[in-house]
Design a protein around this motif. Structure first.
Motif, PDB file in Angstrom:
ATOM      1  N   VAL A   1       0.828  -1.199   0.000  1.00  0.00           N
ATOM      2  CA  VAL A   1       0.000   0.000   0.000  1.00  0.00           C
ATOM      3  C   VAL A   1       0.868   1.257   0.000  1.00  0.00           C
ATOM      4  CG1 VAL A   1      -1.731   1.306   1.312  1.00  0.00           C
ATOM      5  CG2 VAL A   1      -1.832  -1.198   1.248  1.00  0.00           C
ATOM      6  N   LEU A   2       0.493   2.202  -0.848  1.00  0.00           N
ATOM      7  CA  LEU A   2       1.095   3.532  -0.866  1.00  0.00           C
ATOM      8  C   LEU A   2      -0.025   4.523  -0.601  1.00  0.00           C
ATOM      9  CD1 LEU A   2       3.486   5.485  -1.446  1.00  0.00           C
ATOM     10  CD2 LEU A   2       2.830   5.354  -3.871  1.00  0.00           C
ATOM     11  N   GLU A   3       0.017   5.191   0.566  1.00  0.00           N
ATOM     12  CA  GLU A   3      -1.003   6.187   0.899  1.00  0.00           C
ATOM     13  C   GLU A   3      -0.384   7.575   0.784  1.00  0.00           C
ATOM     14  OE1 GLU A   3      -4.404   7.425   4.149  1.00  0.00           O
ATOM     15  OE2 GLU A   3      -3.184   5.663   4.580  1.00  0.00           O
ATOM     16  N   LEU A   4      -0.876   8.346  -0.176  1.00  0.00           N
ATOM     17  CA  LEU A   4      -0.393   9.706  -0.429  1.00  0.00           C
ATOM     18  C   LEU A   4      -1.295  10.709   0.271  1.00  0.00           C
ATOM     19  CD1 LEU A   4       0.209   9.209  -4.251  1.00  0.00           C
ATOM     20  CD2 LEU A   4       1.931   9.120  -2.428  1.00  0.00           C
ATOM     21  N   PHE A   5      -0.701  11.769   0.821  1.00  0.00           N
ATOM     22  CA  PHE A   5      -1.438  12.739   1.641  1.00  0.00           C
ATOM     23  C   PHE A   5      -2.099  11.960   2.778  1.00  0.00           C
ATOM     24  CE2 PHE A   5      -1.655  13.975  -2.855  1.00  0.00           C
ATOM     25  CZ  PHE A   5      -1.023  15.202  -2.840  1.00  0.00           C
ATOM     26  N   ALA A   6      -1.310  11.195   3.507  1.00  0.00           N
ATOM     27  CA  ALA A   6      -1.811  10.170   4.428  1.00  0.00           C
ATOM     28  C   ALA A   6      -2.585  10.706   5.626  1.00  0.00           C
ATOM     29  CB  ALA A   6      -0.654   9.292   4.895  1.00  0.00           C
ATOM     30  N   GLY A   7      -2.323  11.926   6.082  1.00  0.00           N
ATOM     31  CA  GLY A   7      -3.059  12.453   7.236  1.00  0.00           C
ATOM     32  C   GLY A   7      -2.846  11.597   8.467  1.00  0.00           C
ATOM     33  N   THR A   8      -3.867  10.863   8.892  1.00  0.00           N
ATOM     34  CA  THR A   8      -3.760   9.965  10.059  1.00  0.00           C
ATOM     35  C   THR A   8      -3.302   8.565   9.659  1.00  0.00           C
ATOM     36  OG1 THR A   8      -6.051   9.231   9.855  1.00  0.00           O
ATOM     37  CG2 THR A   8      -5.643  11.156  11.267  1.00  0.00           C
ATOM     38  N   GLY A   9      -3.301   8.277   8.361  1.00  0.00           N
ATOM     39  CA  GLY A   9      -2.960   6.939   7.886  1.00  0.00           C
ATOM     40  C   GLY A   9      -4.113   5.956   7.988  1.00  0.00           C
ATOM     41  N   ALA A  10      -5.329   6.451   8.187  1.00  0.00           N
ATOM     42  CA  ALA A  10      -6.483   5.583   8.448  1.00  0.00           C
ATOM     43  C   ALA A  10      -6.733   4.562   7.340  1.00  0.00           C
ATOM     44  CB  ALA A  10      -7.737   6.425   8.685  1.00  0.00           C
ATOM     45  N   VAL A  11      -6.616   4.961   6.076  1.00  0.00           N
ATOM     46  CA  VAL A  11      -6.906   4.025   4.989  1.00  0.00           C
ATOM     47  C   VAL A  11      -5.817   2.948   4.903  1.00  0.00           C
ATOM     48  CG1 VAL A  11      -7.167   3.778   2.478  1.00  0.00           C
ATOM     49  CG2 VAL A  11      -8.351   5.617   3.694  1.00  0.00           C
ATOM     50  N   GLY A  12      -4.559   3.348   4.990  1.00  0.00           N
ATOM     51  CA  GLY A  12      -3.474   2.372   4.962  1.00  0.00           C
ATOM     52  C   GLY A  12      -3.521   1.416   6.139  1.00  0.00           C
ATOM     53  N   LEU A  13      -3.844   1.943   7.326  1.00  0.00           N
ATOM     54  CA  LEU A  13      -3.961   1.092   8.510  1.00  0.00           C
ATOM     55  C   LEU A  13      -5.140   0.137   8.385  1.00  0.00           C
ATOM     56  CD1 LEU A  13      -3.120   3.824  11.125  1.00  0.00           C
ATOM     57  CD2 LEU A  13      -1.723   1.809  10.625  1.00  0.00           C
TER      58      LEU A  13
END
Length: 190
Positions: A49-61
Motif C-alpha cells: 500500500v502507498l497512501e499519499l497525503f496520508a493524514g492519520t494513515g487511516a486508509v493504509g492502517l
C-alpha cells in the motif's frame, strides 16, 4: 475514529486536534472496503500500500488490518506524521510500515523499493494535487502495473489523470467522491 474491519477491528485511531487534517471518515472507509471486497476481490490481501497525503494513515492502517502486507505513508505535516507514528506503534506495525516526510507531488524515483499495488490519495480538495501526485508517482516507478489506484476528491471535481490510469468507476459519499482506476502503463505507450 476506529478501524472498521479485520484484525484490528474496533481499535481506536489517534485523531487530529485541528482541521488541518481531514481524515476519511469511519463510514466512508467501511463503505470503501466493502466495495473493494465485493467489486475488487483480492485487491487488499497481500497488497503493498502507498497512501499519499496520508493524514492519520487511516486508509493504509485499515488495509493492513484487512491483510495488506505493508504500507508506506507519505505525509508532510508534523501533526500527521506524529498521528501515523502513534497509530503504527499502538497496533505493533513497525516492521510493516514506513512514513515518508515528502511532498506527495514530488516523490522522486522509487529506487530500491518494489512498486506498490494499492494506492490511495486523499489530497487537499480542488487543487489538482491528487492528479499531480499520481502522475508523478507513476512516472517515478512507484506504481505497479495493474495496481488499483483510488483518488478521493470533492464531488464537484473531475480528476484528469494520464491515460495509463484506466477509469473503473466513481463512488459518491456525501460531498466526497472516490475515483477508482487500474494502472496500465501500456495504455500510454510506455
Amino acid at each position: 475514529m476506529r478501524i472498521v474491519g479485520g484484525e484490528f477491528r474496533g481499535r481506536s485511531l489517534k485523531a487530529p486536534r485541528t482541521d488541518a487534517i481531514r481524515p476519511t471518515s469511519d463510514r466512508t472507509r467501511e463503505s470503501l472496503f466493502n466495495i473493494l471486497a465485493h467489486a475488487y476481490p483480492g485487491a487488499v490481501e497481500g497488497a503493498r500500500v502507498l497512501e499519499l497525503f496520508a493524514g492519520t494513515g487511516a486508509v493504509g492502517l485499515e488495509a493492513l488490518s484487512r491483510g495488506a502486507s505493508s504500507a508506506i505513508f507519505v505525509e508532510q505535516s508534523v501533526e500527521g506524521r506524529a498521528l501515523i507514528q502513534a497509530n503504527i506503534e499502538a497496533f505493533g506495525l513497525m516492521g510493516r510500515t514506513k512514513i515518508f516526510r515528502r511532498n506527495a507531488t514530488a516523490l522522486g524515483p522509487c529506487r530500491n523499493l518494489e512498486p506498490y499495488s494499492f494506492i490511495f490519495a486523499d489530497p487537499p480538495y480542488g487543487k489538482g494535487l491528487g492528479e499531480a501526485a499520481l502522475n508523478g508517482a507513476a512516472a517515478d516507478g512507484w506504481i505497479a502495473d495493474g495496481a488499483l489506484v483510488l483518488l478521493e476528491e470533492r464531488t464537484d471535481q473531475s480528476p484528469e489523470l494520464a491515460r495509463s490510469f484506466f477509469p473503473l468507476e466513481s463512488r459518491v459519499f456525501g460531498e466526497t467522491s472516490i475515483h477508482f482506476y487500474r494502472y496500465e502503463p501500456g495504455r500510454n505507450g510506455s
